[in-house]
Design a protein around this motif. Structure first.
Motif, mmCIF file in Angstrom:
data_model
loop_
_atom_site.group_PDB
_atom_site.id
_atom_site.type_symbol
_atom_site.label_atom_id
_atom_site.label_comp_id
_atom_site.label_asym_id
_atom_site.label_seq_id
_atom_site.Cartn_x
_atom_site.Cartn_y
_atom_site.Cartn_z
ATOM 1 N N CYS A 216 4.481 24.203 -2.733
ATOM 2 C CA CYS A 216 5.339 25.080 -1.930
ATOM 3 C C CYS A 216 4.896 26.529 -2.045
ATOM 4 O O CYS A 216 4.870 27.265 -1.047
ATOM 5 N N VAL A 217 4.545 26.954 -3.281
ATOM 6 C CA VAL A 217 4.091 28.339 -3.459
ATOM 7 C C VAL A 217 2.822 28.594 -2.653
ATOM 8 O O VAL A 217 2.673 29.646 -2.015
ATOM 9 N N ALA A 218 1.914 27.639 -2.668
ATOM 10 C CA ALA A 218 0.668 27.808 -1.918
ATOM 11 C C ALA A 218 0.936 27.948 -0.427
ATOM 12 O O ALA A 218 0.350 28.808 0.252
ATOM 13 N N ASN A 219 1.859 27.152 0.094
ATOM 14 C CA ASN A 219 2.156 27.237 1.524
ATOM 15 C C ASN A 219 2.856 28.543 1.879
ATOM 16 O O ASN A 219 2.580 29.144 2.933
ATOM 17 N N LEU A 220 3.767 28.994 1.010
ATOM 18 C CA LEU A 220 4.434 30.268 1.274
ATOM 19 C C LEU A 220 3.437 31.415 1.239
ATOM 20 O O LEU A 220 3.505 32.348 2.057
ATOM 21 N N LEU A 221 2.492 31.368 0.304
ATOM 22 C CA LEU A 221 1.465 32.407 0.246
ATOM 23 C C LEU A 221 0.610 32.397 1.504
ATOM 24 O O LEU A 221 0.236 33.450 2.028
ATOM 25 N N VAL A 222 0.293 31.202 1.974
ATOM 26 C CA VAL A 222 -0.510 31.099 3.198
ATOM 27 C C VAL A 222 0.235 31.710 4.369
ATOM 28 O O VAL A 222 -0.335 32.473 5.166
ATOM 29 N N LEU A 223 1.525 31.400 4.483
ATOM 30 C CA LEU A 223 2.295 31.939 5.604
ATOM 31 C C LEU A 223 2.411 33.451 5.525
ATOM 32 O O LEU A 223 2.213 34.166 6.518
ATOM 33 N N ALA A 224 2.762 33.963 4.339
ATOM 34 C CA ALA A 224 2.990 35.403 4.213
ATOM 35 C C ALA A 224 1.695 36.197 4.300
ATOM 36 O O ALA A 224 1.559 37.108 5.142
ATOM 37 N N LEU A 225 0.739 35.856 3.464
ATOM 38 C CA LEU A 225 -0.516 36.606 3.443
ATOM 39 C C LEU A 225 -1.358 36.339 4.681
ATOM 40 O O LEU A 225 -2.065 37.238 5.155
#
Length: 450
Positions: free
Chosen positions: A17-26
């Motif tokens: 989940c953290v990886a996907n959130l980072l992908v979306l935000a960054l």
């Protein structure tokens, strides 16, 4: 164990989940910056004003409306003003609306940035019909891109960043999982090659998850296997040594029996041979019993036992042997105590204790048996008045085949106390032995109450 309740499951889920959130935000942030700073197609505000004016002069307000809609699709909100009035109305923010009078009065072209990422252009334009007009345009970027191009760049950036972030996080997670697995694999191979001391140990960076617990369980298992193998090897060596003497005596007895001239001369030797065979049979029986108990007593059945009944039964069974040796067997006291255990094993252990006490008691001596309850434990004390045991040999009495310096005066092969200790251990109890005051040996067995 349910997978959703394991820390490894939650660790993988959280990092995913953290990886996907980072992908979306960054990904969104970097894609926007990339679009703004890498394209070379900047907005030409003067040309844009000319286009707007030509559209208006060619088709009036309707043509201007079409032009405004085209610019809006490309991210630019624009219109023309004449005599301070918008020829096609657009929505203005409060900041732009408040500055509009001063811009109309300045009679100049300006490009402003009221806040980061927001541009306002006020451009003077003179039409072919001789009228002076002004372009008022707003954009969130100072460059112009077609919506399709912007979307393609955005998707490409998202895909690239997704691959980078998921690859980085996946590499880290895979590495954290693979390290303990590789350590387990190395330890397993070393054990398979015969190195029983191989352990996984605490690997640097290993998380406190199921893999670490598995490594710990493997070490416990390896330690248990090493201890069992060492024990079996020791028992085999001791058994070989113990069997050698009676077999040598048996061979000698049979040789003497063959030299007899008649049956009467040979009869005593055959009688001795039978005694040696019986001794070997007892030794092998005890060895098998000890081996079963050292192996964990699979299938041992437990029940609620009245310990005083077991003590009474054993004392009565041993009384005949005690009488034969002229030893007084005295049950001093026996309190009621209920324990959880196996009656057959407990009787065997107590029989061994009584047999040892009777064996080492002198004629006319006394063996005292006490059963008392002490808090959460039942304690059985068996004391004789024999020679006792040298202090430096007390700790070795429970070792299989160990016979102390005083044991030479009695028969036996050193397995009785080893069996007693194992029975006590599998019942969750403790056993201790000491030289009693006034002489003799005292053995105390403590068993937890049910």
């Amino acid at each position: 164990m349910k997978p959703m309740r394991t820390s490894l499951y939650w660790r993988l889920l959280v990092w995913f989940c953290v990886a996907n959130l980072l992908v979306l935000a960054l990904g969104g942030l970097f894609a926007r910056r990339f679009i703004e700073f890498t394209t070379t197609v900047e907005i030409n505000w003067a040309a844009l004003a000319q286009d707007a004016d030509q559209a208006y002069e060619s088709g009036g307000r309707d043509a201007l409306a079409v032009w405004v809609a085209q610019q809006r699709q490309q991210g630019v909100e624009a219109t023309l003003l004449e005599h301070g009035e918008m020829l096609y109305p657009i929505r203005l923010g409060d900041a732009v609306r408040s500055q509009l009078p001063s811009l109309l009065g300045s009679d100049r072209s300006v490009v402003m940035q009221p806040r980061p990422g927001f541009y306002v252009a006020f451009q003077q334009v003179n039409g072919d019909d001789g009228h002076a007009r002004q372009l008022l345009a707003m954009s969130r970027t100072h460059v112009r891109l077609r919506p399709q191009t912007r979307e393609k760049i955005y998707l490409a950036m998202q895909l690239l960043l997704s691959l980078l972030f998921i690859g980085a996080v996946g590499w880290w997670v895979a590495r954290s999982v693979a390290r303990p697995v590789e350590a387990l694999r190395r330890a397993t191979r070393r054990m398979a090659d015969g190195e029983l001391s191989a352990r996984v140990g605490r690997q640097g960076g290993m998380a406190h998850d199921e893999l670490a617990q598995l490594a710990g369980d493997f070490d416990v298992m390896a330690g248990r296997i090493e201890a069992l193998v060492a024990h079996d090897r020791g028992v085999l060596q001791d058994l070989s040594h113990e069997l050698r003497s009676p077999l040598a005596r048996l061979q000698l007895i049979l040789d003497l029996a063959r030299r007899g001239h008649n049956a009467e001369e040979s009869a005593p030797y055959f009688s001795q041979a039978e005694q040696e065979i019986a001794r070997l049979d007892r030794m092998l029986g005890d060895m098998l019993a000890l081996s079963r108990m050292e192996g964990g007593l699979p299938g041992m059945e437990r029940e609620q036992l009245q310990l005083v009944d077991v003590v009474h039964e054993c004392v009565e069974q041993s009384r005949l042997e005690a009488d034969a040796k002229q030893v007084e067997l005295w049950l001093v006291s026996a309190e009621s105590a209920i324990v959880s255990g196996n009656a057959m094993l407990l009787e065997r252990a107590l029989d061994n204790l009584l047999a040892n006490a009777i064996k080492f008691s002198p004629a006319g001596g006394r063996v005292e048996v006490i059963l008392r309850v002490d808090q959460q434990f039942a304690e059985i004390s068996v004391r004789d008045h024999g020679p006792g045991v040298p202090a430096d040999e007390l700790a070795l009495l429970f070792r299989p085949f160990f016979r102390g310096s005083n044991a030479a005066r009695a028969e036996g092969h050193g397995l009785g106390l080893a069996i007693v200790r194992r029975v006590v251990q599998v019942h969750g109890g403790t056993i201790e032995v000491r030289n009693a005051e006034g002489g003799g040996l005292e053995v105390r067995v403590r068993l937890p109450l049910a």
